[in-house]
Design a protein around this motif. Structure first.
Motif, PDB file in Angstrom:
ATOM      1  N   ALA A 149       0.854  -1.187   0.000  1.00  0.00           N
ATOM      2  CA  ALA A 149       0.000   0.000   0.000  1.00  0.00           C
ATOM      3  C   ALA A 149       0.892   1.241   0.000  1.00  0.00           C
ATOM      4  O   ALA A 149       2.040   1.196  -0.439  1.00  0.00           O
ATOM      5  N   TYR A 150       0.392   2.364   0.494  1.00  0.00           N
ATOM      6  CA  TYR A 150       1.182   3.600   0.560  1.00  0.00           C
ATOM      7  C   TYR A 150       0.523   4.516   1.578  1.00  0.00           C
ATOM      8  O   TYR A 150      -0.650   4.332   1.933  1.00  0.00           O
ATOM      9  N   VAL A 151       1.264   5.483   2.051  1.00  0.00           N
ATOM     10  CA  VAL A 151       0.722   6.468   2.994  1.00  0.00           C
ATOM     11  C   VAL A 151       0.278   7.683   2.178  1.00  0.00           C
ATOM     12  O   VAL A 151       1.087   8.297   1.480  1.00  0.00           O
ATOM     13  N   SER A 152      -0.995   8.007   2.268  1.00  0.00           N
ATOM     14  CA  SER A 152      -1.509   9.149   1.500  1.00  0.00           C
ATOM     15  C   SER A 152      -0.912  10.450   2.034  1.00  0.00           C
ATOM     16  O   SER A 152      -0.588  10.562   3.222  1.00  0.00           O
ATOM     17  N   VAL A 153      -0.763  11.408   1.136  1.00  0.00           N
ATOM     18  CA  VAL A 153      -0.260  12.731   1.542  1.00  0.00           C
ATOM     19  C   VAL A 153      -1.220  13.805   1.037  1.00  0.00           C
ATOM     20  O   VAL A 153      -1.918  13.614   0.042  1.00  0.00           O
ATOM     21  N   GLY A 154      -1.242  14.933   1.749  1.00  0.00           N
ATOM     22  CA  GLY A 154      -2.059  16.065   1.302  1.00  0.00           C
ATOM     23  C   GLY A 154      -3.523  15.690   1.183  1.00  0.00           C
ATOM     24  O   GLY A 154      -4.108  15.101   2.094  1.00  0.00           O
TER      25      GLY A 154
END
Length: 203
Positions: A52-57
């Motif tokens: 997965a990934y860590v969302s930003v903004g």
């Protein structure tokens, strides 16, 4: 810039402009709903390993989903951006174990597993800006995930590919290139949208 690149560029700009108008509260509330929706996908909720990934903004938020998957015992891999824009991977051990990296990104603070680690994932959650009715995804244009998908393909792996989006980001068509792989599903706050049949259930 070719015609295809130009049309992608215009589309990216317009979607990012809409996202920029969201408030932090909008994004937070949406993230909680997206986590619930995403867990309706057996490819995610029943996976052993999810990349997965860590969302930003103002990206559709992933943090509640990362936490929910981890609570279910799913091994969650998160990307670590390398200097050449390729991605290494580390295991998500909780929000308090994320560290700030370049470009405002958050990365896991544990050991690096190597770029090949993604080939072990049962499902891969891809960042995206839009998807069309055939599952073709519009990425951010950095190329990192093109390399990830090529690596997965070269390894002969067949993870389920999914993307988290806002409802308005489901489009009639997205400019596509021959190497673009369709995603199996898009998760938006209102629904799970399938583009390929779910895999046979091995309950």
């Amino acid at each position: 810039m070719g015609e295809l690149d130009a049309s992608k560029h215009v589309l990216r700009d317009s979607i990012l402009a809409v996202r920029a108008r969201l408030t932090a509260r909008d994004a937070e509330e949406t993230a909680a709903v997206l986590a619930e929706r995403a867990l309706e996908l057996p490819e995610l909720s029943e996976a052993r390993t999810v990349a997965a990934y860590v969302s930003v903004g103002r990206e559709p938020g992933t943090k509640p989903l990362l936490e929910a998957l981890r609570a279910q015992g799913v091994r969650v891999l998160l990307p670590v951006l390398l200097p050449d824009n390729d991605l290494d991977w580390g295991v998500y051990e909780g929000e308090d174990r994320l560290v700030r990296a370049g470009r405002g990104l958050l990365e896991p603070d544990g050991p690096r597993l190597g770029p090949e680690a993604v080939t072990e994932a049962d499902a891969v959650l891809l960042p995206g800006l839009a998807v069309d009715g055939t599952g073709i995804r519009l990425g951010r244009g950095g190329g990192s995930y093109d390399r990830v998908l090529a690596r997965i393909g070269a390894a002969g792996a067949r993870p389920a590919l999914a993307v988290l989006l806002y409802d308005a980001e489901l489009l009639g068509s997205v400019p596509a290139e021959p190497h673009d792989l369709p995603v199996a599903a898009a998760v938006t706050p209102s629904a799970v949208h399938r583009f390929t049949a779910p895999p046979p259930h091995h309950g």
